[in-house]
Write an enzyme that holds these catalytic residues in place. Structure first.
Site, PDB file in Angstrom:
ATOM      1  N   HIS A  90      33.022 -36.759  -1.329  1.00 14.13           N
ATOM      2  CA  HIS A  90      32.892 -35.622  -0.415  1.00 14.13           C
ATOM      3  C   HIS A  90      33.817 -34.486  -0.894  1.00 14.13           C
ATOM      4  O   HIS A  90      34.944 -34.731  -1.344  1.00 14.13           O
ATOM      5  CB  HIS A  90      33.229 -36.021   1.009  1.00 14.13           C
ATOM      6  N   GLU A 159      26.000 -30.705  -1.135  1.00 12.50           N
ATOM      7  CA  GLU A 159      26.723 -29.966  -0.087  1.00 12.50           C
ATOM      8  C   GLU A 159      27.520 -28.836  -0.747  1.00 12.50           C
ATOM      9  O   GLU A 159      28.662 -29.049  -1.192  1.00 12.50           O
ATOM     10  CB  GLU A 159      27.702 -30.894   0.638  1.00 12.50           C
TER      11      GLU A 159
HETATM   12  O1  LIG Z   1      30.715 -31.784   5.156  1.00  9.28           O
HETATM   13  C1  LIG Z   1      29.663 -31.861   5.768  1.00  9.28           C
HETATM   14  C2  LIG Z   1      29.029 -33.177   5.983  1.00  9.28           C
HETATM   15  O2  LIG Z   1      29.624 -34.180   5.176  1.00  9.28           O
HETATM   16  C3  LIG Z   1      29.018 -30.653   6.373  1.00  9.28           C
HETATM   17  O3  LIG Z   1      29.871 -30.168   7.385  1.00  9.28           O
HETATM   18  P1  LIG Z   1      29.322 -29.008   8.370  1.00  9.28           P
HETATM   19  O4  LIG Z   1      28.005 -29.523   8.925  1.00  9.28           O
HETATM   20  O5  LIG Z   1      30.396 -28.858   9.411  1.00  9.28           O
HETATM   21  O6  LIG Z   1      29.138 -27.790   7.517  1.00  9.28           O
END
Ligand SMILES: O=C(CO)COP(=O)(O)O
Length: 237
Positions: A90, A159
């Site tokens: 992450h 992400e």
């Molecule tokens: O890091 C995330 C999920 O692992 C995304 O976070 P948000 O949905 O708060 O942008």
């Protein structure tokens, strides 16, 4: 599709238990066919197995079964609760907690050796995005160095760091472009994460190569997360 919630550093054990039971009820009521994952803090882990397509996972772990690593959580402590799905890589662990790519790859191999389901997270920071799609893809492929992309239980979560926690998700065309380029080399499920919420999840799930979402902030409200699962059930791809 997979609809995943990352609690991050939120929720007490009691509140997490209540949240998870509420989502179980939601999925039973709606007869949801989604694969739902809830990544709760370590203190909230327990054996929740009432709904077959809802699994509670761990946001992190130390890559040992057990041993002398003060303060760390090994796989033995996860297995006690039947945890069989983990987040690895992450961006908050990479950029805030300064976890090296080598250590991330070591965790990946450890989890793979234990036949765990892995949601492997990749994503570029804003300064890379500003250099254009080729720079983005070069950055992302570096995050796959040493990672077995053919592992059976691998799921990838794209992400973009600059969309996480900002309330502003990436544009649909940006999500589509990156997922399509990832699909050129990757055959595993591709999730998107970064400011997913009730208002945008339907359009994001309709993106061609999107197989689901990994949600932070907006998923911490159980009604909203249940609504996101319901919306996902309505999406036909
Ligand atoms: O890091 C995330 C999920 O692992 C995304 O976070 P948000 O949905 O708060 O942008």
């Amino acid at each position: 599709m997979m609809i995943a919630s990352n609690f991050k550093t939120n929720y007490t054990r009691a509140k997490a238990d209540s949240f998870i039971k509420s989502i179980q009820a939601c999925m039973t009521r709606t007869k949801s066919e989604q694969e739902v994952r809830i990544f709760a803090p370590f203190t909230a882990l327990n054996s929740f197995d009432e709904v077959k397509n809802l699994k509670v996972g761990a946001q992190n772990f130390y890559p040992v079964q057990n041993g002398s690593f003060t303060g760390e959580i090994g796989f033995e402590q996860l297995e006690e609760f039947g945890i069989e799905t983990v987040l690895i890589g992450h961006s908050e662990r990479r950029h805030i907690l300064k976890e090296s790519h080598a250590f991330i790859a070591q965790k990946y191999d450890f989890a793979k050796a234990r036949d765990a389901e892995i949601i492997y997270c990749v994503g570029e920071p804003a300064e890379v995005r500003m250099q254009g799609i080729d720079a983005v893809m070069s950055y992302l492929w570096e995050q796959f160095e040493g990672i077995d992309i053919h592992y059976e239980k691998l799921i990838i979560a794209y992400e973009p760091v600059w969309a996480i926690g900002t309330g502003l998700s990436a544009r649909l065309e940006d999500i589509e472009e990156v997922l399509e380029r990832l699909r050129e080399k990757l055959s595993k499920p591709l999730l998107y994460g970064g400011s997913v919420k009730v208002e945008n999840i339907e359009s994001i799930l309709h993106v061609k190569e999107c197989d689901g979402v990994l949600v932070g902030t907006a998923s911490w409200n159980e009604e909203a997360f249940c609504e996101m699962i319901r919306i996902a059930d309505s999406v036909k791809k």
